[in-house]
Every structure is written in structure tokens, then in C-alpha cells.
Write an enzyme that holds these catalytic residues in place. Sequence first.
Site, mmCIF file in Angstrom:
data_model
loop_
_atom_site.group_PDB
_atom_site.id
_atom_site.type_symbol
_atom_site.label_atom_id
_atom_site.label_comp_id
_atom_site.label_asym_id
_atom_site.label_seq_id
_atom_site.Cartn_x
_atom_site.Cartn_y
_atom_site.Cartn_z
ATOM 1 N N LYS A 113 -63.846 -32.035 -16.369
ATOM 2 C CA LYS A 113 -64.309 -32.480 -15.054
ATOM 3 C C LYS A 113 -64.415 -33.941 -14.874
ATOM 4 O O LYS A 113 -64.567 -34.640 -14.216
ATOM 5 C CB LYS A 113 -66.379 -32.337 -14.409
ATOM 6 C CG LYS A 113 -66.648 -30.504 -14.438
ATOM 7 C CD LYS A 113 -67.563 -30.475 -13.788
ATOM 8 C CE LYS A 113 -67.187 -28.649 -13.698
ATOM 9 N NZ LYS A 113 -68.860 -28.699 -13.078
ATOM 10 N N LYS A 194 -58.868 -17.836 -11.225
ATOM 11 C CA LYS A 194 -59.752 -17.159 -10.958
ATOM 12 C C LYS A 194 -60.277 -17.939 -9.263
ATOM 13 O O LYS A 194 -59.863 -18.848 -9.050
ATOM 14 C CB LYS A 194 -60.662 -17.688 -12.098
ATOM 15 C CG LYS A 194 -61.306 -18.709 -11.693
ATOM 16 C CD LYS A 194 -62.802 -18.792 -13.293
ATOM 17 C CE LYS A 194 -63.152 -20.422 -12.650
ATOM 18 N NZ LYS A 194 -65.077 -19.879 -12.183
ATOM 19 N N LYS A 197 -65.118 -21.797 -6.505
ATOM 20 C CA LYS A 197 -65.892 -22.009 -5.557
ATOM 21 C C LYS A 197 -65.183 -23.718 -5.004
ATOM 22 O O LYS A 197 -65.019 -24.370 -3.867
ATOM 23 C CB LYS A 197 -66.654 -23.473 -5.786
ATOM 24 C CG LYS A 197 -67.582 -21.723 -5.809
ATOM 25 C CD LYS A 197 -69.381 -22.578 -6.548
ATOM 26 C CE LYS A 197 -70.625 -21.934 -7.201
ATOM 27 N NZ LYS A 197 -71.538 -22.587 -7.900
HETATM 28 P P1 ATP Z 1 -65.850 -23.538 -10.220
HETATM 29 O O1 ATP Z 1 -64.777 -22.799 -10.126
HETATM 30 O O2 ATP Z 1 -65.791 -24.678 -8.843
HETATM 31 O O3 ATP Z 1 -66.089 -24.156 -11.318
HETATM 32 P P2 ATP Z 1 -66.943 -20.897 -9.930
HETATM 33 O O4 ATP Z 1 -67.514 -20.482 -8.938
HETATM 34 O O5 ATP Z 1 -66.304 -20.728 -11.313
HETATM 35 O O6 ATP Z 1 -67.314 -23.030 -9.341
HETATM 36 P P3 ATP Z 1 -69.876 -21.937 -11.512
HETATM 37 O O7 ATP Z 1 -70.348 -22.623 -10.573
HETATM 38 O O8 ATP Z 1 -68.925 -22.514 -12.351
HETATM 39 O O9 ATP Z 1 -68.724 -20.958 -10.393
HETATM 40 O O10 ATP Z 1 -70.552 -20.288 -11.778
HETATM 41 C C1 ATP Z 1 -71.649 -19.395 -10.997
HETATM 42 C C2 ATP Z 1 -71.218 -17.989 -11.393
HETATM 43 O O11 ATP Z 1 -69.775 -17.358 -11.289
HETATM 44 C C3 ATP Z 1 -70.810 -18.152 -13.038
HETATM 45 O O12 ATP Z 1 -71.624 -17.432 -14.131
HETATM 46 C C4 ATP Z 1 -69.791 -17.400 -13.460
HETATM 47 O O13 ATP Z 1 -69.294 -17.664 -14.795
HETATM 48 C C5 ATP Z 1 -69.455 -16.470 -12.576
HETATM 49 N N1 ATP Z 1 -68.056 -16.814 -11.994
HETATM 50 C C6 ATP Z 1 -67.370 -17.796 -11.344
HETATM 51 N N2 ATP Z 1 -66.037 -17.991 -10.527
HETATM 52 C C7 ATP Z 1 -66.330 -16.445 -11.222
HETATM 53 C C8 ATP Z 1 -64.805 -15.436 -10.717
HETATM 54 N N3 ATP Z 1 -64.097 -15.446 -10.018
HETATM 55 N N4 ATP Z 1 -65.476 -13.940 -11.461
HETATM 56 C C9 ATP Z 1 -65.931 -13.743 -11.593
HETATM 57 N N5 ATP Z 1 -67.331 -14.492 -11.824
HETATM 58 C C10 ATP Z 1 -67.223 -15.955 -11.636
#
Ligand code: ATP
Length: 329
Positions: A113, A194, A197
Site C-alpha cells: 500500500k 481476485k 474493490k
Molecule cells: P482491495 O482489493 O481494495 O484490497 P478487497 O475487495 O480485497 O479490497 P477488503 O476490504 O480487503 O476488500 O476485504 C474485505 C473482506 O472481503 C476480507 O475478509 C476479504 O478477505 C474478503 N474478500 C475481498 N475480496 C474477495 C474476493 N475476491 N473473494 C473472496 N473474498 C474476498
Amino acid sequence: MNKKIVFSGIQPSGNLHIGNYIGAVRQWVKGQNDGLNIFCVVDMHAITVPQDPKTLAQKSREISAIILAAGIDPDKSLLFVQSHNPDHANLGWILNCYLSIGQLNRMIQYKEKSDGKKFVSVGLFDYPVLMAADILLYGTTEVPVGDDQKQHVELTRDVAERFNSKYSPTFVLPEPKTPKAGGRVMSLIDPTKKMSKSDPNPNGAVWLLEDPAMARKKIMSAVTDSGSEVKYDWGNKPGISNLLEILNQFSDVSIAELEKKFAGQNYGQFKIAVADVVEKFLVNFQKKYAEISESEELESILKEGAQKAYQISHPKLLGVYKKVGFLGQ
Ligand code: ATP
Ligand code: LTN
């Protein structure tokens, strides 16, 4: 056996997608029928990177309503906003004094980050310590998180052990709990990455609050693989495998049965089935979300959640104050 105490947090930044729902929020809902379950909207973590104040407040409300719409029941679980309980910051400060800069320098999320950023806040560096405080305040035994957060839970265990051995048993050592299925929903436009967000291309994700018709379009134009068979094979067919997992998660039909069902059918027919279940899910979900979001009950649920959380965390914090030698009031 100790009572199961679950704590997890989610940042009120960006939009939640079906990956967050399948991999995180839905797992919380499934587990809420036993033990104590605490879910926290971590707005103090969110400000470790720049946020617009108005949007941040709106997002905290939005994510809380999403969690409730997904099925977190305030009569069974605690839901609150991190900044509503000052104990998190207070314990975080103390834990800072029991962790070294070297330990925090090894955190992968921090490296990722901060990489290439002109301004990197001290808060971003300290992020894992606040997370450790979140977890340790409640005697947490299990922390449901994605793989990327395991290192932070390890650090939490390290600081808890250090504190316990320096003083006396104070903190419970938590275990990370990563979901077995649905732990990684992949991007619709690049199934080797993956669903995220922070992906700059919004077509890779299905957002929980987006127009269901738009979600349908995204599924229909999701990247598929060469060949024409609907087969679960991540090595050769990541696009189809990802869609199979999504269909499995929203229909509760096993992947093996889905493969049988779609044998001899083409990708187009298969995608219609995936689009149908996702669209139906979003329509129902958004109806519940609208009801919760429009009601005034949301504020009282969050207020009560924070009060109950404080009742648990504060005696723990006062115990820590005493051990480190703070003068009692
Ligand atoms: P970023 O990619 O911007 O870091 P993110 O979409 O990974 O954000 P987080 O806020 O890091 O979201 O994650 C919130 C929760 O959602 C965590 O428990 C994470 O493991 C889960 N999560 C995030 N993305 C996925 C995914 N693609 N599939 C399954 N679980 C996910
Ligand atoms: N860092 C986590 C969010 C988070 C969390 C927590 C998760 C903050 N505090 C405590 C579990 C327990 C994330 O980005 N997913």
C-alpha cells in the site's frame, strides 16, 4: 474449552462486491449462531489513506446496512463502528510500545500500500497494531479473514504473547479463519486476479448495490476460455471455473452437479444461468438493504452495538492499564 469469540472488521471504503459477500460477510452470517460474534466497521483503519469526510461517514452507514441486509442479526451479533468505541485507539497506543519498527516493516500489506506513494501516513504503518487492538480487546478466539490478513493475525498473536509473558496472562491468542470455499472470487475480466474493490476497471466486479440489469450484462460479457465445455479446471479454464464457483455459491448446487447439468451446453447457455442467479440475488438483497437503510433503526443498532462492545472491552483495557503501571482514577 473456551467460548468461541469471533471478531472481524471491514473498511468503509470503496464499494462492496459479491466477492466480499461470499468470502466475508456471508461467512460471518453462517457462524453467528454460536459463541459471541462481533463485527466492526473499521473507519479508523480507513483514514490511514486519504478519505473524503462526507463519503466516509456515508460509507460507514452503507456498509453497516449491507451487513445487516446480508443477515447479521443484531439480537445474535454485535455490530458497531470502530470510532464509537475509544478503547480501540487506547489499546492500540499501548500495543505500539510492545512491537518493534522492524516487525511492522515486514508487513506485506504495508509494503504494497505504501509502494510508490508520495505521502505515506504513520497510520498506514501502524495499521496492523490497531487491528491487533481490535482483536485483543474482546478475548477473540477466531478471526475470519482473507489470506492477505493472516500475517496481521500472526502479529496480533506475537504482541499478545509478548505482553502475556512480560506481565501475566492477559490476552487470548486468536486464530485466523480463512473460508474453505469462496475464499477468492476472481475478476470477471481477468480471472487470474481476485475481484477487488480497488480495481480501476468496474467491469471486473459485481457490486452489491449496482443495478441488477447491469450486473447481468457484466456476467454475460465475462471473459471465458478457449474450448466450449463447462468444466471446473482452474489451470485451463479459470474464467469458467470462476463462474462455476459463483453459480455454486448462489445456488447451493455442487460444482460436480453443475458440470453434469451443463454437459453439452455452450458457454452462452451457462452464462445465462449464472446471470439469472446473480440478478435474482441482487434484487432480493437490495430490497432488504433499502428497508434497513431507510429506517432509523440502523442508528440505534449501531449505538447499542458500540455500548455492548464497550462493556466487554473496557474492563480488559483497565486491566491492561493496571499492568503497565498507569495511575488508577
Ligand atoms: P482491495 O482489493 O481494495 O484490497 P478487497 O475487495 O480485497 O479490497 P477488503 O476490504 O480487503 O476488500 O476485504 C474485505 C473482506 O472481503 C476480507 O475478509 C476479504 O478477505 C474478503 N474478500 C475481498 N475480496 C474477495 C474476493 N475476491 N473473494 C473472496 N473474498 C474476498
Ligand atoms: N484489515 C482488515 C480489516 C480489519 C480487521 C480487523 C479484520 C480491521 N480490523 C480485525 C479482522 C479483525 C481488512 O482489510 N480486511
